[in-house]
Design a protein around this motif. Structure first.
Motif, PDB file in Angstrom:
ATOM      1  N   GLU A  53       0.832  -1.202   0.000  1.00  0.00           N
ATOM      2  CA  GLU A  53       0.000   0.000   0.000  1.00  0.00           C
ATOM      3  C   GLU A  53       0.871   1.259   0.000  1.00  0.00           C
ATOM      4  OE1 GLU A  53      -3.440   2.256   2.666  1.00  0.00           O
ATOM      5  OE2 GLU A  53      -2.879   0.190   3.141  1.00  0.00           O
ATOM      6  N   GLU A  54       1.907   1.266   0.825  1.00  0.00           N
ATOM      7  CA  GLU A  54       2.803   2.423   0.893  1.00  0.00           C
ATOM      8  C   GLU A  54       3.523   2.630  -0.441  1.00  0.00           C
ATOM      9  OE1 GLU A  54       5.284   1.440   4.194  1.00  0.00           O
ATOM     10  OE2 GLU A  54       3.871   2.207   5.703  1.00  0.00           O
ATOM     11  N   ALA A  55       3.938   1.533  -1.080  1.00  0.00           N
ATOM     12  CA  ALA A  55       4.645   1.637  -2.360  1.00  0.00           C
ATOM     13  C   ALA A  55       3.736   2.189  -3.447  1.00  0.00           C
ATOM     14  CB  ALA A  55       5.182   0.265  -2.765  1.00  0.00           C
ATOM     15  N   ILE A  56       2.490   1.710  -3.505  1.00  0.00           N
ATOM     16  CA  ILE A  56       1.569   2.185  -4.532  1.00  0.00           C
ATOM     17  C   ILE A  56       1.235   3.658  -4.315  1.00  0.00           C
ATOM     18  CG2 ILE A  56      -0.748   1.911  -5.501  1.00  0.00           C
ATOM     19  CD1 ILE A  56      -0.494  -1.096  -4.834  1.00  0.00           C
ATOM     20  N   SER A  57       1.038   4.048  -3.065  1.00  0.00           N
ATOM     21  CA  SER A  57       0.790   5.463  -2.761  1.00  0.00           C
ATOM     22  C   SER A  57       1.970   6.324  -3.196  1.00  0.00           C
ATOM     23  CB  SER A  57       0.540   5.651  -1.264  1.00  0.00           C
ATOM     24  OG  SER A  57      -0.627   4.991  -0.852  1.00  0.00           O
ATOM     25  N   LYS A  58       3.164   5.807  -2.990  1.00  0.00           N
ATOM     26  CA  LYS A  58       4.374   6.559  -3.320  1.00  0.00           C
ATOM     27  C   LYS A  58       4.529   6.754  -4.828  1.00  0.00           C
ATOM     28  CE  LYS A  58       8.537   6.564  -0.946  1.00  0.00           C
ATOM     29  NZ  LYS A  58       9.739   5.917  -0.381  1.00  0.00           N
ATOM     30  N   ILE A  59       4.298   5.694  -5.611  1.00  0.00           N
ATOM     31  CA  ILE A  59       4.473   5.849  -7.063  1.00  0.00           C
ATOM     32  C   ILE A  59       3.409   6.770  -7.647  1.00  0.00           C
ATOM     33  CG2 ILE A  59       5.601   3.621  -7.340  1.00  0.00           C
ATOM     34  CD1 ILE A  59       2.807   2.827  -8.716  1.00  0.00           C
ATOM     35  N   LYS A  60       2.256   6.762  -7.031  1.00  0.00           N
ATOM     36  CA  LYS A  60       1.190   7.656  -7.484  1.00  0.00           C
ATOM     37  C   LYS A  60       1.554   9.107  -7.198  1.00  0.00           C
ATOM     38  CE  LYS A  60      -2.557   8.174  -5.080  1.00  0.00           C
ATOM     39  NZ  LYS A  60      -3.866   8.170  -4.405  1.00  0.00           N
ATOM     40  N   GLN A  61       2.017   9.358  -5.989  1.00  0.00           N
ATOM     41  CA  GLN A  61       2.299  10.728  -5.568  1.00  0.00           C
ATOM     42  C   GLN A  61       3.612  11.266  -6.127  1.00  0.00           C
ATOM     43  OE1 GLN A  61       2.116  10.373  -1.304  1.00  0.00           O
ATOM     44  NE2 GLN A  61      -0.053   9.847  -1.318  1.00  0.00           N
ATOM     45  N   GLU A  62       4.653  10.427  -6.137  1.00  0.00           N
ATOM     46  CA  GLU A  62       5.981  10.912  -6.502  1.00  0.00           C
ATOM     47  C   GLU A  62       6.305  10.744  -7.982  1.00  0.00           C
ATOM     48  OE1 GLU A  62       8.907   9.187  -3.959  1.00  0.00           O
ATOM     49  OE2 GLU A  62       7.980   9.951  -2.115  1.00  0.00           O
ATOM     50  N   ARG A  63       5.720   9.728  -8.624  1.00  0.00           N
ATOM     51  CA  ARG A  63       6.047   9.475 -10.023  1.00  0.00           C
ATOM     52  C   ARG A  63       4.882   9.751 -10.958  1.00  0.00           C
ATOM     53  NH1 ARG A  63      10.965   7.578 -10.218  1.00  0.00           N
ATOM     54  NH2 ARG A  63      10.790   7.162 -12.446  1.00  0.00           N
ATOM     55  N   GLY A  64       3.717  10.053 -10.397  1.00  0.00           N
ATOM     56  CA  GLY A  64       2.557  10.398 -11.216  1.00  0.00           C
ATOM     57  C   GLY A  64       1.974   9.236 -11.986  1.00  0.00           C
ATOM     58  N   ILE A  65       2.298   8.018 -11.571  1.00  0.00           N
ATOM     59  CA  ILE A  65       1.757   6.833 -12.244  1.00  0.00           C
ATOM     60  C   ILE A  65       0.324   6.605 -11.766  1.00  0.00           C
ATOM     61  CG2 ILE A  65       1.986   4.336 -12.528  1.00  0.00           C
ATOM     62  CD1 ILE A  65       5.005   4.682 -12.190  1.00  0.00           C
ATOM     63  N   ALA A  66      -0.590   6.488 -12.708  1.00  0.00           N
ATOM     64  CA  ALA A  66      -1.970   6.188 -12.362  1.00  0.00           C
ATOM     65  C   ALA A  66      -2.108   4.706 -12.060  1.00  0.00           C
ATOM     66  CB  ALA A  66      -2.895   6.586 -13.510  1.00  0.00           C
ATOM     67  N   VAL A  67      -3.115   4.353 -11.269  1.00  0.00           N
ATOM     68  CA  VAL A  67      -3.286   2.971 -10.818  1.00  0.00           C
ATOM     69  C   VAL A  67      -4.738   2.545 -11.025  1.00  0.00           C
ATOM     70  CG1 VAL A  67      -3.161   1.396  -8.846  1.00  0.00           C
ATOM     71  CG2 VAL A  67      -1.480   3.247  -9.071  1.00  0.00           C
ATOM     72  N   LEU A  68      -4.905   1.369 -11.615  1.00  0.00           N
ATOM     73  CA  LEU A  68      -6.218   0.726 -11.703  1.00  0.00           C
ATOM     74  C   LEU A  68      -6.081  -0.642 -11.058  1.00  0.00           C
ATOM     75  CD1 LEU A  68      -9.147   0.424 -12.742  1.00  0.00           C
ATOM     76  CD2 LEU A  68      -8.181  -0.428 -14.907  1.00  0.00           C
ATOM     77  N   LEU A  69      -6.855  -0.891 -10.012  1.00  0.00           N
ATOM     78  CA  LEU A  69      -6.732  -2.165  -9.328  1.00  0.00           C
ATOM     79  C   LEU A  69      -8.067  -2.826  -9.084  1.00  0.00           C
ATOM     80  CD1 LEU A  69      -6.157  -1.943  -5.506  1.00  0.00           C
ATOM     81  CD2 LEU A  69      -6.484   0.137  -6.812  1.00  0.00           C
ATOM     82  N   VAL A  70      -8.025  -4.142  -9.098  1.00  0.00           N
ATOM     83  CA  VAL A  70      -9.125  -4.986  -8.649  1.00  0.00           C
ATOM     84  C   VAL A  70      -8.724  -5.502  -7.280  1.00  0.00           C
ATOM     85  CG1 VAL A  70     -10.081  -7.311  -8.958  1.00  0.00           C
ATOM     86  CG2 VAL A  70     -10.103  -5.687 -10.859  1.00  0.00           C
ATOM     87  N   GLU A  71      -9.637  -5.441  -6.331  1.00  0.00           N
ATOM     88  CA  GLU A  71      -9.266  -5.801  -4.963  1.00  0.00           C
ATOM     89  C   GLU A  71     -10.479  -6.305  -4.184  1.00  0.00           C
ATOM     90  OE1 GLU A  71      -7.541  -6.988  -2.113  1.00  0.00           O
ATOM     91  OE2 GLU A  71      -6.122  -5.970  -3.440  1.00  0.00           O
ATOM     92  N   GLN A  72     -10.270  -7.414  -3.450  1.00  0.00           N
ATOM     93  CA  GLN A  72     -11.312  -7.952  -2.578  1.00  0.00           C
ATOM     94  C   GLN A  72     -11.211  -7.392  -1.158  1.00  0.00           C
ATOM     95  OE1 GLN A  72     -13.901 -10.051  -3.093  1.00  0.00           O
ATOM     96  NE2 GLN A  72     -13.501 -10.221  -5.289  1.00  0.00           N
ATOM     97  N   TYR A  73      -9.995  -7.018  -0.758  1.00  0.00           N
ATOM     98  CA  TYR A  73      -9.757  -6.511   0.590  1.00  0.00           C
ATOM     99  C   TYR A  73     -10.274  -5.073   0.650  1.00  0.00           C
ATOM    100  CZ  TYR A  73      -7.013  -5.272   4.788  1.00  0.00           C
ATOM    101  OH  TYR A  73      -6.611  -4.840   6.032  1.00  0.00           O
ATOM    102  N   PHE A  74     -11.485  -4.926   1.183  1.00  0.00           N
ATOM    103  CA  PHE A  74     -12.201  -3.657   1.083  1.00  0.00           C
ATOM    104  C   PHE A  74     -11.442  -2.507   1.724  1.00  0.00           C
ATOM    105  CE2 PHE A  74     -15.307  -0.582   2.758  1.00  0.00           C
ATOM    106  CZ  PHE A  74     -15.908  -0.200   1.569  1.00  0.00           C
ATOM    107  N   GLN A  75     -10.868  -2.728   2.912  1.00  0.00           N
ATOM    108  CA  GLN A  75     -10.178  -1.640   3.607  1.00  0.00           C
ATOM    109  C   GLN A  75      -8.975  -1.146   2.812  1.00  0.00           C
ATOM    110  OE1 GLN A  75     -11.375  -4.368   5.148  1.00  0.00           O
ATOM    111  NE2 GLN A  75     -12.959  -3.380   6.385  1.00  0.00           N
ATOM    112  N   PHE A  76      -8.272  -2.066   2.165  1.00  0.00           N
ATOM    113  CA  PHE A  76      -7.126  -1.704   1.324  1.00  0.00           C
ATOM    114  C   PHE A  76      -7.597  -0.827   0.170  1.00  0.00           C
ATOM    115  CE2 PHE A  76      -4.353  -2.535  -2.318  1.00  0.00           C
ATOM    116  CZ  PHE A  76      -3.088  -2.373  -1.779  1.00  0.00           C
ATOM    117  N   ALA A  77      -8.637  -1.251  -0.505  1.00  0.00           N
ATOM    118  CA  ALA A  77      -9.165  -0.485  -1.639  1.00  0.00           C
ATOM    119  C   ALA A  77      -9.654   0.887  -1.202  1.00  0.00           C
ATOM    120  CB  ALA A  77     -10.300  -1.267  -2.303  1.00  0.00           C
ATOM    121  N   GLN A  78     -10.373   0.920  -0.086  1.00  0.00           N
ATOM    122  CA  GLN A  78     -10.932   2.181   0.400  1.00  0.00           C
ATOM    123  C   GLN A  78      -9.827   3.161   0.789  1.00  0.00           C
ATOM    124  OE1 GLN A  78     -13.174   1.868   4.040  1.00  0.00           O
ATOM    125  NE2 GLN A  78     -14.586   3.505   3.445  1.00  0.00           N
TER     126      GLN A  78
END
Length: 234
Positions: free
Chosen positions: A175-200
């Protein structure tokens, strides 16, 4: 803001079974979007169609304003879509370093060396460069799969169930890594996820599908949690 990735009116079939029905979604630059729904509702099929592994019978796909509706999977990867499939699909008899070098084949900039930022995201990989991928734990394999998709510096990172079968401490690191690439590298993310709290926690925007059709969508910060969870419960 102009969408970076846009799916318009996808219709996808397995044989004569209509799996995805007029599905549309978009991902803006630097945004994380989550596709929610129970098992068997068409989430993975949607991602496979975006990657060109399945063909849509109708509908269009654009990346950064250019149509890639009929591009082959490798062309979509080279155009800037990094894909982490469900089950990770790393190469178990290749080393960590060799797995990462395979990911460089999708680099549009002809990069030949593994960028340091992936080691900043997942330091354990640098320690295990010569270890076989198959000898890593499930969580470490997931980190390797994400890193392999990132070495080509994609515009969009597509993740299918990134927390599946992963221990909680690794989920936090992912989660921390994905947040970082989004914020620092501007990479957009599309994910499928069952773990609701993670997705939220991670996503800025969500789409909820049921039987291949869009049920609702919106900003995650404004989500009617009870309504969404009523569709996710078995």
């Amino acid at each position: 803001m102009k969408p970076l990735l846009e799916v318009s009116n996808f219709n996808v079939y397995y044989g004569e079974s209509h799996i995805i029905r007029d599905l549309s979604l978009k991902v803006l630059p630097g945004q994380a979007v989550c596709l929610l729904g129970r098992n068997g509702m068409g989430k993975t099929t949607t991602l496979k169609t975006i990657m060109g592994l399945l063909a849509q019978r109708s509908g269009t796909l654009t990346l950064d304003g250019d149509s890639i509706s009929h591009a082959r999977p490798y062309q979509r990867a080279c155009a800037g879509i990094g894909y982490v499939p469900q089950g990770r699909e790393i190469f178990p008899r290749l080393s960590v370093e060799e797995n990462l070098l395979v990911g460089l084949e999708a680099s549009a900039e002809n990069v030949k060396s593994i960028p340091e930022f992936v080691y900043d995201l997942f330091p354990i990989l640098k320690d295990f460069l010569k270890r076989y991928g198959g000898d890593l734990s499930g969580g470490q394999q997931q980190q390797l799969a994400i890193a392999r998709a990132l070495v080509s510096n994609p515009k969009v990172l597509v993740l299918d169930e990134p927390t599946e079968g992963i221990q909680p401490s690794i989920i936090i690191e992912i989660e921390e890594a994905i947040s970082k690439i989004k914020q620092e590298r501007g990479i957009a993310v599309l994910l499928v996820e069952q773990y609701f709290q993670f997705a939220q926690s991670l996503a800025d925007y969500y789409y909820l599908i049921e039987n291949g059709s869009l049920v609702t969508e919106g900003l995650t910060s404004e989500m009617d949690v009870a309504h969404v969870q009523s569709y996710l419960s078995v």
